[in-house]
Design a protein around this motif. Structure first.
Motif, PDB file in Angstrom:
ATOM      1  N   ALA A 130      51.544  38.688  35.158  1.00 32.37           N
ATOM      2  CA  ALA A 130      50.993  39.435  36.293  1.00 32.37           C
ATOM      3  C   ALA A 130      50.510  40.806  35.864  1.00 32.37           C
ATOM      4  CB  ALA A 130      52.047  39.569  37.379  1.00 32.37           C
ATOM      5  N   ILE A 180      45.770  42.408  42.325  1.00 31.47           N
ATOM      6  CA  ILE A 180      46.660  41.758  41.374  1.00 31.47           C
ATOM      7  C   ILE A 180      45.947  40.547  40.783  1.00 31.47           C
ATOM      8  CG2 ILE A 180      48.790  42.528  42.474  1.00 31.47           C
ATOM      9  CD1 ILE A 180      49.039  39.727  43.726  1.00 31.47           C
ATOM     10  N   THR A 227      52.194  37.561  49.458  1.00 29.72           N
ATOM     11  CA  THR A 227      51.775  36.639  48.412  1.00 29.72           C
ATOM     12  C   THR A 227      50.256  36.510  48.426  1.00 29.72           C
ATOM     13  OG1 THR A 227      51.979  34.694  49.855  1.00 29.72           O
ATOM     14  CG2 THR A 227      53.910  35.296  48.523  1.00 29.72           C
ATOM     15  N   ALA A 231      54.202  42.715  40.771  1.00 29.77           N
ATOM     16  CA  ALA A 231      53.746  41.352  41.038  1.00 29.77           C
ATOM     17  C   ALA A 231      54.438  40.370  40.108  1.00 29.77           C
ATOM     18  CB  ALA A 231      52.230  41.260  40.872  1.00 29.77           C
ATOM     19  N   TRP A 242      53.933  39.902  45.629  1.00 33.52           N
ATOM     20  CA  TRP A 242      53.795  41.332  45.358  1.00 33.52           C
ATOM     21  C   TRP A 242      54.684  42.136  46.304  1.00 33.52           C
ATOM     22  CZ3 TRP A 242      52.255  44.357  49.412  1.00 33.52           C
ATOM     23  CH2 TRP A 242      51.580  43.725  50.460  1.00 33.52           C
ATOM     24  N   ALA A 276      48.350  44.471  37.753  1.00 29.91           N
ATOM     25  CA  ALA A 276      47.820  45.132  38.946  1.00 29.91           C
ATOM     26  C   ALA A 276      46.730  46.108  38.530  1.00 29.91           C
ATOM     27  CB  ALA A 276      48.923  45.854  39.708  1.00 29.91           C
TER      28      ALA A 276
END
Length: 325
Positions: A204, A216, A165, A190, A237, A206
């Motif tokens: 989310a 992220i 996390t 994520a 993640w 990345a």
């Protein structure tokens, strides 16, 4: 797949600059799916956007739910934007991380943003926002199917998985360093874990994913080509090597109730296909190892010499009822 899998996906690149990119999936079948990335402009439309790379994982719920430290499932919203409770089939020993993804894109191209919050060992809340305005979700949105995937991070790490996390504020990028480098570029998935700032639709993304790590962020878009300010949220993640995933299941687990392939409460069951054969039954004389001790008819003198006179040289056999010889 034997059945349509549950999909989780995250953009892996930023070819469109700081422009937001929300991943949609739809038409998921046992053999494939469709993927779209949507940059919200206004109303119920997605704006034009440069090509992006999307990382995804497809999970067979029947198989995954036999892994003691993860669970996966879906639910149908029935229409509208809002929050839906999910109760796990079994209690996790540690609070899991939860990934969410809309599995459908009904009702047009409006951005569909999901997230988890209020996560406990027993369940979670899952939100779905069909974004309609800068800080508003459509209360009359079409019904969607939403997938969720819960992973015990402690057990996952012990099994060699890369899960974690990170706390993210506004649209800042959080750097993720993998504990063990991958042989190639993995997919970095994520998902939001909190809802501290009640503004409606952070998603989310990345960036810069490689064998040793990536970045992220969460992006809340109010329209235009930027991510707007947003309070600090926790993101989960998971990094996955590309290709089929092999799960190593332990021979035994600690569980409150039987589930999946874990149906035996006593070790040593020698015939999973026959309920009457197990270590808890009383052995009978029938040529079968009923109590799983490693030999048939133990405790009976089957084969012992018997008989006198004209019957000398006989051997003992099981009686018809199996109670003796």
């Amino acid at each position: 797949f034997a059945q349509p899998p549950v999909i989780f996906a995250t953009t892996q690149t930023e070819a469109g600059g700081q422009d937001p990119s929300i991943v949609h999936v739809r038409n998921v079948t046992a053999s494939g799916l469709e993927v779209q990335h949507c940059e919200w402009d206004s109303g119920d439309t997605c704006d034009s956007h440069s090509a992006e790379t999307v990382g995804w994982i497809a999970l067979d719920a029947t198989l995954v739910n036999q892994i003691p430290w993860m669970q996966v499932g879906t639910f149908t919203t029935g229409g509208g934007s809002g929050n839906w409770p999910v109760t796990f089939d079994r209690t996790f020993p540690n609070t899991p991380v939860v990934f969410t993804q809309a599995q459908s894109a009904n009702g047009g191209d409006a951005p569909l943003v999901t997230g988890a919050f209020g996560i406990t060992a027993n369940g979670t809340q899952v939100s779905l926002c069909d974004q309609e305005t800068a800080d508003g979700c459509d209360p009359n949105a079409a019904s969607q199917t939403v997938g969720w995937w819960a992973i015990d991070p402690v057990a996952a790490a012990a099994a060699g998985w890369q899960v974690g996390t990170a706390d993210v504020t506004n649209a800042g990028w959080a750097t993720i360093t993998f504990g063990t480098a991958f042989a190639g570029t993995p997919a970095l998935i994520a998902s939001l874990q909190t809802r501290n700032d009640v503004e409606e639709a952070p998603h989310a993304e990345a960036l810069g994913v490689g064998p040793t790590g990536g970045q992220i962020r969460m992006c809340e878009t109010d329209g235009g080509d930027t991510c707007t300010t947003h309070g600090t949220e926790t993101m989960a993640w998971v990094a996955l090597a590309q290709g089929p995933i092999a799960f190593d299941r332990p021979a035994s687990i600690c569980a409150c109730v039987p589930f999946g392939d874990y149906q035996v409460s006593t070790a040593g069951d020698c015939n999973d296909g026959e309920g009457a054969i197990n270590p808890g039954v009383v052995e009978t004389c029938d040529g079968v190892d009923n109590d799983c001790t490693g030999g048939a008819d133990n405790g009976f003198d089957v084969g012992a010499a018997c008989g006198v006179g004209a019957c000398a040289g006989g051997v003992k056999q099981c009686t018809a009822g199996g109670a003796g010889t």
